[in-house]
Scaffold this active site. Structure first.
Site, PDB file in Angstrom:
ATOM      1  N   SER A 215      40.708  40.321  53.223  1.00 22.32           N
ATOM      2  CA  SER A 215      41.732  39.772  52.345  1.00 22.32           C
ATOM      3  C   SER A 215      43.102  39.897  53.013  1.00 22.32           C
ATOM      4  O   SER A 215      43.315  39.348  54.090  1.00 22.32           O
ATOM      5  CB  SER A 215      41.670  40.481  50.991  1.00 22.32           C
ATOM      6  OG  SER A 215      42.412  39.797  50.011  1.00 22.32           O
TER       7      SER A 215
ATOM      8  N   GLU B   4      34.088  33.669  46.111  1.00 23.36           N
ATOM      9  CA  GLU B   4      35.262  34.553  46.157  1.00 23.36           C
ATOM     10  C   GLU B   4      35.982  34.594  44.807  1.00 23.36           C
ATOM     11  O   GLU B   4      36.378  35.649  44.319  1.00 23.36           O
ATOM     12  CB  GLU B   4      36.235  34.060  47.227  1.00 23.36           C
ATOM     13  CG  GLU B   4      35.683  33.991  48.642  1.00 23.36           C
ATOM     14  CD  GLU B   4      35.879  35.264  49.419  1.00 23.36           C
ATOM     15  OE1 GLU B   4      36.375  36.265  48.852  1.00 23.36           O
ATOM     16  OE2 GLU B   4      35.512  35.271  50.610  1.00 23.36           O
TER      17      GLU B   4
ATOM     18  N   HIS C 248      34.787  38.043  45.815  1.00 22.97           N
ATOM     19  CA  HIS C 248      35.715  38.637  46.769  1.00 22.97           C
ATOM     20  C   HIS C 248      35.527  40.151  46.824  1.00 22.97           C
ATOM     21  O   HIS C 248      35.346  40.800  45.789  1.00 22.97           O
ATOM     22  CB  HIS C 248      37.135  38.304  46.319  1.00 22.97           C
ATOM     23  CG  HIS C 248      38.202  38.597  47.304  1.00 22.97           C
ATOM     24  ND1 HIS C 248      38.374  37.882  48.467  1.00 22.97           N
ATOM     25  CD2 HIS C 248      39.198  39.525  47.292  1.00 22.97           C
ATOM     26  CE1 HIS C 248      39.423  38.347  49.120  1.00 22.97           C
ATOM     27  NE2 HIS C 248      39.943  39.353  48.438  1.00 22.97           N
TER      28      HIS C 248
END
Length: 484
Positions: A190, A310, A404
């Protein structure tokens, strides 16, 4: 050397005493720069002052000033808060025997939207990497306005400068822990991956690493003036000038409260204020996506990829997958400039999905999969190799699916941690974790994770559902629908 059962290591700054368990030596909370307090609070990181005697390195160091995730994400993404002045510290896990400066090294940069996270998150425990022969380093860096504020009277990208300082420390000291400074892989997820993309484009990072891993983060940065807007909004909220001098006089709790109030509702989809890496002309001279497509760090081996769903980490807990109306979907697609032909391609492949799920699939690919594919397309001839993966195992927790951050515990082989169970459930497949962890190990050691590098057939290693499988050009019709 050792002190009884306690490992000792001599660094450039002094002697460290760590811990030993199961053949793994760990050294926690090691300072790589001076504490960013007083005149250094909004200043570039400065070298540690060497110490005499033996420094204990058995507990995680201070975390950067931050606020916890808002509910319900706080239960899914635990974010430890360790008090102290010097958040510029790192941790090292290394095999306790042998090595002598020959082992591959992996440096982990955590995510958290540049406002959350730390190296002390339990899922990031590096023992499994050290168990299997890789020296694992994890680091903290300044967050939020203290790390990524933009001021007329202070350097930009302080958090990125912190990461460069930590990598410089690794270059100078890792051999003492058995690591090879010529075989350093920098990896992150990320915001950590976004940071690494910027490092790949930064002239100041040359020679600090040989390989890079980008998990669920694509190259992105803002021009300096646009990046400054969040700082100005926070200063306006506080009623002070948008300068480092003025904001340094604001008590930290009040500053964090203002930061949360201004950025709490911002997102890449809805817009609003958020912290971003800035194109500052020094650390980052140009847009990182353009730089990578033009050959920046072409010599660096690159492993990168995304999770299939995600968006579900944010959309499911907020019930956006259920609540989003067709009208709201049309407005969101118009605001984010998604081409109508692209929407038609996704809708045709997802006839039973809700407007929220359709928006999430489009957002995942627009923000992550498509930009990373474009980076891969620009690097087919090397000299560095490029590998692409997709993580598709679906968590049963709250219906989060392949969301995610889910893959991190698989990479670190830490599925047994309660914090991993909170996101993946108690029955996540250990064999998939072994496969993914092994691929990252091989990449750090050799530059080859175990499948064919990127070529015109677009090979993507898919980790779940089921056994890892190499797939050529997955969902190609959807990817092509983004081409202009």
């Amino acid at each position: 050397m050792s002190d009884g059962a306690r490992p000792l290591v001599t660094t450039c700054d002094g002697v460290l005493r760590g811990s030993l368990e199961g053949g793994v030596a760990s050294f926690l909370g090691v300072p790589y720069a001076r504490a960013p307090v007083g005149p250094l609070r909004f200043g570039a990181p400065e070298a540690v002052e060497p110490w005499d005697g033996v420094r204990e390195a058995v507990a995680f160091g201070a975390t950067a000033p931050k606020r916890p995730y808002a509910p319900p994400l706080d239960a899914l993404l635990p974010d430890p808060d360790v008090e102290g002045e010097n958040c510029l510290n790192l941790n090292v896990w290394a095999p306790s025997e042998g090595g002598a400066g020959s082992r591959p090294v992996m440096v982990w940069i955590h995510g958290g939207s540049l406002v959350h996270g730390s190296s002390s998150v339990p899922v990031y425990d590096g023992a499994a990497f050290a168990r299997d022969g890789v020296v694992l380093v994890s680091l903290n860096y300044r967050l939020g306005i203290e790390g990524f504020g933009v001021f007329p009277d202070a350097p930009a990208n302080l958090g990125l400068r912190d990461q460069l300082a930590a990598l410089t420390w690794v270059r100078e000291n890792i051999a003492a822990f058995g690591g090879d400074p010529e075989r350093v892989t920098v990896s992150g997820e990320s915001a950590g991956a976004i940071s690494i993309a910027a490092l790949l484009a930064s002239p100041l990072a040359k020679g600090l690493f040989r390989r890079a891993v980008l998990q669920s983060g694509a190259p992105t940065a803002l021009p300096l003036e646009r990046a400054r807007r969040t700082t100005e909004a926070i200063a306006s909220h506080l009623g002070v000038e948008a300068t480092a001098r003025a904001l340094s006089a604001v008590p930290r709790d009040r500053l964090l409260d203002a930061q949360t109030a201004v950025t709490g509702k911002g997102s890449p989809l809805t817009g609003g204020h958020s912290f971003q890496i800035a194109i500052d002309g020094e650390v980052l001279p140009r847009d990182p996506a353009e730089a990578l497509r033009d050959g920046a760090s072409a010599e660096v081996d690159l492993l990168m990829g995304t999770n299939t769903e995600e968006y579900r980490l944010w959309f499911v807990p907020s019930r956006l997958t259920e609540r989003l109306s067709r009208l709201a979907l049309r407005v969101a697609l118009w605001r984010t400039k998604v081409p109508s032909r692209t929407t038609r391609a996704y809708r045709a492949n997802r006839p039973g999905e809700t407007p929220g799920e359709l928006l999430g699939a489009l957002a995942t690919d627009k923000l992550l999969r498509v930009p990373l594919n474009r980076v891969a397309e620009a690097r087919p001839t090397g000299p560095g190799s490029t590998y692409v993966y997709e993580f598709g195992w679906r968590s049963p927790v709250m219906g989060l699916g392949a969301c995610h951050a889910l893959e991190i515990a698989f990479v670190f082989d830490t599925l047994d941690r309660p914090e991993a169970v909170a996101l993946a459930g108690p029955d996540a497949p250990r064999e998939l974790a072994a496969a993914m962890h092994g691929a990252w190990m091989r990449f750090a050691a050799t530059g080859d994770p175990g499948w064919r590098p990127w070529d015109p057939s677009r090979p993507v290693m898919t980790f779940g559902p089921g056994a890892p499988t190499l797939v050529e050009s997955p969902r190609e019709d959807e990817r092509r629908a983004w081409d202009t």
